[in-house]
Design a protein around this motif. Structure first.
Motif, PDB file in Angstrom:
ATOM      1  N   UNK A 167     -12.211 -52.430  83.769  1.00 57.30           N
ATOM      2  CA  UNK A 167     -13.316 -52.997  82.990  1.00 57.30           C
ATOM      3  C   UNK A 167     -14.021 -51.993  82.086  1.00 57.30           C
ATOM      4  N   UNK A 168     -13.504 -50.770  82.001  1.00 56.68           N
ATOM      5  CA  UNK A 168     -14.114 -49.728  81.158  1.00 56.68           C
ATOM      6  C   UNK A 168     -13.213 -49.449  79.964  1.00 56.68           C
ATOM      7  N   UNK A 169     -13.859 -49.259  78.802  1.00 54.40           N
ATOM      8  CA  UNK A 169     -13.096 -48.816  77.630  1.00 54.40           C
ATOM      9  C   UNK A 169     -12.702 -47.365  77.841  1.00 54.40           C
ATOM     10  N   UNK A 170     -11.424 -47.069  77.619  1.00 52.78           N
ATOM     11  CA  UNK A 170     -10.957 -45.692  77.780  1.00 52.78           C
ATOM     12  C   UNK A 170     -10.142 -45.258  76.568  1.00 52.78           C
ATOM     13  N   UNK A 214     -17.813 -45.669  77.145  1.00 47.82           N
ATOM     14  CA  UNK A 214     -16.422 -45.338  76.876  1.00 47.82           C
ATOM     15  C   UNK A 214     -16.081 -43.995  77.519  1.00 47.82           C
ATOM     16  N   UNK A 215     -14.861 -43.895  78.015  1.00 52.97           N
ATOM     17  CA  UNK A 215     -14.404 -42.677  78.683  1.00 52.97           C
ATOM     18  C   UNK A 215     -13.243 -42.045  77.922  1.00 52.97           C
ATOM     19  N   UNK A 216     -13.246 -40.729  77.868  1.00 51.04           N
ATOM     20  CA  UNK A 216     -12.066 -39.999  77.415  1.00 51.04           C
ATOM     21  C   UNK A 216     -11.390 -39.443  78.660  1.00 51.04           C
ATOM     22  N   UNK A 217     -10.127 -39.813  78.849  1.00 49.98           N
ATOM     23  CA  UNK A 217      -9.335 -39.293  79.959  1.00 49.98           C
ATOM     24  C   UNK A 217      -8.244 -38.433  79.337  1.00 49.98           C
ATOM     25  N   UNK A 218      -8.371 -37.122  79.510  1.00 51.18           N
ATOM     26  CA  UNK A 218      -7.442 -36.191  78.865  1.00 51.18           C
ATOM     27  C   UNK A 218      -6.546 -35.541  79.899  1.00 51.18           C
ATOM     28  N   UNK A 219      -5.251 -35.651  79.697  1.00 53.24           N
ATOM     29  CA  UNK A 219      -4.279 -34.951  80.533  1.00 53.24           C
ATOM     30  C   UNK A 219      -3.770 -33.744  79.768  1.00 53.24           C
ATOM     31  N   UNK A 220      -3.734 -32.597  80.419  1.00 54.67           N
ATOM     32  CA  UNK A 220      -3.327 -31.377  79.720  1.00 54.67           C
ATOM     33  C   UNK A 220      -1.830 -31.125  79.862  1.00 54.67           C
TER      34      UNK A 220
END
Length: 194
Positions: free
Chosen positions: A53-56, A1-7
């Motif tokens: 295909x990745x959990x985000x 799982x990925x965390x994609x954080x926008x500031x």
């Protein structure tokens, strides 16, 4: 799982400012992949979904820019994320032309207070990031005033292209194509001839 954080900064007054391009990229991703970023956790708006295909988990910290790390640290701990490989931070950069990207596997804060706070909270600067150019501060301008200013109409068009490129870069990174993404986006793009 990925965390994609926008500031960015919460509240309407900061919407569409140079400092909020991280939020804008998250919104662009959320729209493309039909992910609602409206759940609240760890002082952030988050949305779960699938990209390539990745959990985000898409994240928009609501702590104000300079405390972004507090929110991200809480999410990293909760979801047991490996920050070197499963965290991606997207933010504004005044040393890049409007809409240009620069992808890095790791690095210092480079004077960016949001990144400084993330590094302080995570205890490492080894996490991937996508910097989105917002143009250089004009001389005699106060830096805080500049990053909280809005884009001109012409700049907005370049930023829209930048957001689309950032989405493609995210897709490549999720596909494990860090080197290819860096090769594709870290070179200077010549401005279009008028």
């Amino acid at each position: 799982m990925y965390i994609i954080a926008g500031l960015g900064n919460p509240t309407l007054q900061y919407e569409g400012t140079r400092h909020n391009v991280g939020f804008d990229v998250i919104d662009t991703l959320a729209e493309k992949y039909n992910i609602s970023v409206d759940a609240r956790k760890s002082r952030a708006f988050i949305g779960k979904g699938m990209i390539e295909g990745q959990k985000v988990i898409l994240v928009k910290p609501q702590t104000y820019m300079n405390l972004s790390g507090e929110s991200i640290r809480g999410l990293v701990d909760y979801y047991k994320i490996d920050v070197e490989h499963e965290l991606l931070v997207i933010y504004d950069d005044i040393s890049l032309d409007v809409g240009q990207l620069r992808i890095r596997k790791k690095g210092s804060a480079g004077g960016h207070n949001g990144i400084k706070n993330i590094i302080a909270n995570l205890g490492t600067q080894n996490f991937p990031r996508i910097k989105v150019g917002v143009g250089e501060k004009p001389k005699k301008y106060d830096l805080a005033d500049y990053v909280l200013s809005h884009f001109s109409k012409a700049e907005r068009e370049l930023m829209e292209e930048g957001y689309q490129k950032a989405v493609k870069a995210v897709e490549m990174l999720l596909d494990g194509e860090m080197e290819a993404a860096m090769n594709e986006y870290n070179r200077k793009v010549k401005p279009k001839e008028a």
